[in-house]
Design a protein around this motif. Structure first.
Motif, PDB file in Angstrom:
ATOM      1  N   ASP A 292       0.834  -1.205   0.000  1.00 39.92           N
ATOM      2  CA  ASP A 292       0.000   0.000   0.000  1.00 39.92           C
ATOM      3  C   ASP A 292       0.865   1.250   0.000  1.00 39.92           C
ATOM      4  OD1 ASP A 292      -2.399  -1.382  -0.007  1.00 39.92           O
ATOM      5  OD2 ASP A 292      -2.695  -1.246   2.167  1.00 39.92           O
ATOM      6  N   ALA A 293       1.952   1.197   0.768  1.00 45.54           N
ATOM      7  CA  ALA A 293       2.835   2.357   0.879  1.00 45.54           C
ATOM      8  C   ALA A 293       3.764   2.511  -0.322  1.00 45.54           C
ATOM      9  CB  ALA A 293       3.670   2.241   2.162  1.00 45.54           C
ATOM     10  N   MET A 294       3.988   1.425  -1.058  1.00 42.35           N
ATOM     11  CA  MET A 294       4.927   1.460  -2.178  1.00 42.35           C
ATOM     12  C   MET A 294       4.286   1.932  -3.474  1.00 42.35           C
ATOM     13  SD  MET A 294       7.134  -2.044  -1.577  1.00 42.35           S
ATOM     14  CE  MET A 294       7.984  -1.906  -3.163  1.00 42.35           C
ATOM     15  N   ASP A 295       3.171   1.282  -3.859  1.00 42.04           N
ATOM     16  CA  ASP A 295       2.601   1.551  -5.175  1.00 42.04           C
ATOM     17  C   ASP A 295       1.184   0.991  -5.233  1.00 42.04           C
ATOM     18  OD1 ASP A 295       3.294   2.218  -8.214  1.00 42.04           O
ATOM     19  OD2 ASP A 295       2.214   0.313  -8.190  1.00 42.04           O
ATOM     20  N   ALA A 296       0.255   1.762  -5.765  1.00 41.49           N
ATOM     21  CA  ALA A 296      -1.144   1.346  -5.800  1.00 41.49           C
ATOM     22  C   ALA A 296      -1.343   0.093  -6.636  1.00 41.49           C
ATOM     23  CB  ALA A 296      -2.008   2.484  -6.345  1.00 41.49           C
ATOM     24  N   ASP A 504      16.329   8.548  -6.387  1.00 39.87           N
ATOM     25  CA  ASP A 504      14.991   8.945  -6.850  1.00 39.87           C
ATOM     26  C   ASP A 504      14.098   7.711  -6.819  1.00 39.87           C
ATOM     27  OD1 ASP A 504      12.692   9.824  -8.111  1.00 39.87           O
ATOM     28  OD2 ASP A 504      13.749  10.952  -9.671  1.00 39.87           O
ATOM     29  N   TYR A 505      13.524   7.455  -5.651  1.00 44.74           N
ATOM     30  CA  TYR A 505      12.749   6.220  -5.473  1.00 44.74           C
ATOM     31  C   TYR A 505      11.553   6.172  -6.417  1.00 44.74           C
ATOM     32  CZ  TYR A 505      10.338   2.343  -3.233  1.00 44.74           C
ATOM     33  OH  TYR A 505       9.725   1.137  -3.003  1.00 44.74           O
ATOM     34  N   THR A 506      10.854   7.276  -6.579  1.00 41.96           N
ATOM     35  CA  THR A 506       9.663   7.301  -7.428  1.00 41.96           C
ATOM     36  C   THR A 506      10.000   6.920  -8.861  1.00 41.96           C
ATOM     37  OG1 THR A 506       8.644   9.004  -6.052  1.00 41.96           O
ATOM     38  CG2 THR A 506       7.770   8.731  -8.277  1.00 41.96           C
ATOM     39  N   GLN A 507      11.094   7.469  -9.385  1.00 42.47           N
ATOM     40  CA  GLN A 507      11.476   7.151 -10.762  1.00 42.47           C
ATOM     41  C   GLN A 507      11.947   5.710 -10.877  1.00 42.47           C
ATOM     42  OE1 GLN A 507      11.129   9.172 -13.524  1.00 42.47           O
ATOM     43  NE2 GLN A 507      11.580   7.233 -14.559  1.00 42.47           N
ATOM     44  N   ALA A 508      12.663   5.227  -9.884  1.00 37.97           N
ATOM     45  CA  ALA A 508      13.121   3.833  -9.916  1.00 37.97           C
ATOM     46  C   ALA A 508      11.941   2.877  -9.947  1.00 37.97           C
ATOM     47  CB  ALA A 508      14.004   3.541  -8.704  1.00 37.97           C
ATOM     48  N   LEU A 509      10.930   3.148  -9.126  1.00 40.14           N
ATOM     49  CA  LEU A 509       9.758   2.290  -9.103  1.00 40.14           C
ATOM     50  C   LEU A 509       8.975   2.396 -10.408  1.00 40.14           C
ATOM     51  CD1 LEU A 509       8.454   0.277  -7.195  1.00 40.14           C
ATOM     52  CD2 LEU A 509       7.005   2.109  -6.323  1.00 40.14           C
ATOM     53  N   ARG A 510       8.916   3.603 -10.972  1.00 38.77           N
ATOM     54  CA  ARG A 510       8.227   3.785 -12.255  1.00 38.77           C
ATOM     55  C   ARG A 510       8.924   2.972 -13.347  1.00 38.77           C
ATOM     56  NH1 ARG A 510       8.693   9.107 -12.690  1.00 38.77           N
ATOM     57  NH2 ARG A 510       6.802   9.472 -11.468  1.00 38.77           N
TER      58      ARG A 510
END
Length: 555
Positions: A292-296, A504-510
């Motif tokens: 939930d905290a990582m990605d919808a 850049d965690y958001t970009q890595a996850l994207r």
């Protein structure tokens, strides 16, 4: 859909012959689109049945009905491959190749050109025999009943004792594990001897000098070869082995041990390896909070898997050891199989297999069956990267007080795995270059390679493993030849994702989610480049990631 609602019709030689005859008639009539559509449906149906049959056997290797179904599946598999290869040959020879590629994608044709070299009717019986030997190995591993500290455990259940803070317990656990293999040495040697002989014979029947080239083709490796892998192994020796040696020497000094033995290596944290902060139910609930905290998208996917019965996580008698992800392409849903034993390994395996499962789900709607999964080294990027991308939320699984210790422990173990992984790979190259080697000669090969890749390894008074037999515990060597370098190649990429996530965690996850969605639509090095990563075969890919890890561990 609930897992219990999934069913699959059992095919037969006659039903497969009938289905492929109909497809070939469509091809004769010039209906390329109809051919591909019908073949897609058939392949998904057969694969779903095959996956379900294999899963049921792995869940209970003592179930006679499941065992019989698995044996039937293994016997039928070469027949299905025979029909598949024949159709691939026809499609590859089609006068309008561009029209075929327009429907299937050019990469599928490249895969098929590899596939058609790995099969001929002359090896059908050999393939059946190979599958039976693999099942025999699985059953033998699952049969382990080891007495330790007043308990009876299987190989998966032995893990907590192998990581105990008590050095004497660790020693007894490793000795007990070695004794199981020593007691069954004749069976383990016999099974592997037959496998090597069979594989070498199949390679010769198909026109290859040794099994190595056939093995690479069976793995569908189309953009690198054994020479590339050999150079990569040398990079591990140059950049990783010295670092791991320093880490282990520091551990020896920290504990005040005169020598570091093999049973000391699993104890990564001086306070005791970090364990999950609760039981299986806790893990399931905490995982939901973590995703939930990582990605919808991850969160929604996990909720479906957990609530609809697509997880089998507990360790049971007669359950096959290990963990894996499989899928049922008729419904586009994966399944995770694991053996929780109360150690950190539960978290590692869970996040690992969730990476596989998420990729399978993200790419479930890709047009071609060949693209639902990429080749194995690419598959392992999804799994091993998710292990690292879970770091920021890992406190939900182990408790916030232990979160940093877990991250450090996992990073060390990721680095320490690389030399072992390439040792397994190098061993297999030597095995298939020398198929007539005796069991004693194979043990000598392993012992010599351990000295190169794991120079710190000291088995002390544990004679059987110390004599070069430790490789027999690695199931991939028996059942999935040459499937092990894949983990190390993927770890090189996963470490790059980890470095990206630190900045850049958001970009890595994207980028990670996008890679999962690509499935197997391209070969390994293309997928790596599209994810913004450097191929492990390029100079600097490993060196830079390992250097960053060394800085973090030194802090």
């Amino acid at each position: 859909m609930m897992f219990v609602e999934i069913t699959a019709e059992t095919p037969s030689k006659d039903s497969l012959a009938c289905a492929y005859a109909a497809i070939n008639r469509l091809l004769d009539a010039g209906d390329l689109a109809g051919v591909i559509a019908a073949w897609e449906r058939l392949r998904r149906e057969v694969e779903s049945w095959s996956a379900l049959t294999h899963l049921r056997f792995e869940q209970d290797t003592a179930d006679e009905a499941a065992k019989a179904a698995k044996e039937y599946r293994d016997e039928l598999a070469p027949t299905a491959t025979h029909h598949e290869v024949a159709l691939k040959r026809r499609l590859l020879a089609h006068p309008d190749r561009a029209a075929v590629a327009a429907i299937t994608g050019a990469h599928a044709l490249l895969l098929w050109e590899t596939d058609i070299t790995t099969f001929a009717p002359e090896i059908e019986e050999d393939l059946q025999a190979e599958a039976k030997l693999d099942s025999r190995y699985t059953a033998l591993m699952a049969s382990a009943r080891i007495e330790i500290e007043g308990q009876t455990v299987n190989l998966s259940g032995l893990a907590p004792f192998l990581q105990s803070l008590d050095r004497a317990v660790r020693h007894r656990a490793e000795a007990a594990r070695s004794e199981f293999f020593a007691t069954n040495a004749t069976a383990f040697d016999e099974i592997y001897d037959h496998l090597v002989t069979l594989r070498h014979g199949m390679a010769r029947k198909l026109g290859f000098e040794t099994y190595t080239e056939l093995g690479y083709r069976r793995m569908r490796r189309v953009d690198y070869d054994a020479a590339d892998v050999a150079r990569y192994r040398a990079e591990i020796v140059a950049h990783v082995v010295p670092l791991v040696g320093k880490i282990l020497e520091a551990r020896r000094q920290e504990h005040g041990w005169d020598r570091l033995y093999a049973w000391d290596e699993p104890l990564t944290d001086a306070k005791g390896n970090v364990e999950p902060a609760g039981d299986e139910a806790f893990m399931r609930a905490s995982a939901q909070k973590m995703f939930d905290a990582m990605d919808a998208r991850l969160a929604e996917f996990y909720r479906m898997m957990n609530e609809n019965g697509f997880l089998d996580l507990d360790n049971r008698p007669a359950k096959a050891p290990g963990g894996f992800c499989t899928s049922f392409p008729t419904v586009g849903l994966p399944f995770i199989f694991a053996n929780f034993n109360g150690t950190h390994h539960d978290i590692d395996v869970f996040t690992h297999e969730m990476g596989h499962a998420f990729q399978a789900y993200q790419s479930r709607n890709l047009a071609g069956f060949d693209y639902l999964w990429p080749t194995f080294e690419s598959c392992e990027i999804h799994s091993m990267s998710l292990e690292h991308l879970a770091y920021p939320q890992i406190g939900l699984m182990v408790g916030e007080a232990a979160a940093e210790r877990y991250r450090r422990m996992h990073l060390i173990q990721s680095l320490a795995f690389l030399p072992y992984g390439v040792c397994v790979d190098h061993f297999q190259h030597e095995i298939y270059a020398n198929p007539q080697a005796s069991p004693a000669e194979r043990h000598a090969m392993w012992k010599r390679l351990e000295a190169i890749y794991l120079p710190w390894r000291d088995y002390g008074d544990i004679a059987y493993f110390g004599g070069g037999a430790r490789w027999q515990a690695q199931l991939h060597i028996y059942g999935m030849p040459f499937y092990y370098i894949d983990y190390t190649l993927a770890e090189c990429c996963a470490l790059q994702f980890w470095v990206k996530s630190r900045h850049d965690y958001t970009q890595a996850l994207r980028d990670y989610v996008a890679l999962c969605g690509r499935g197997g639509a391209a070969p390994f090095q293309t997928l790596v480049a599209e994810a913004g990563l450097i191929s492990p075969f390029r100079e600097g890919a490993l060196k830079d990631a390992v250097a960053e890890a060394a800085l973090v561990l030194a802090a």
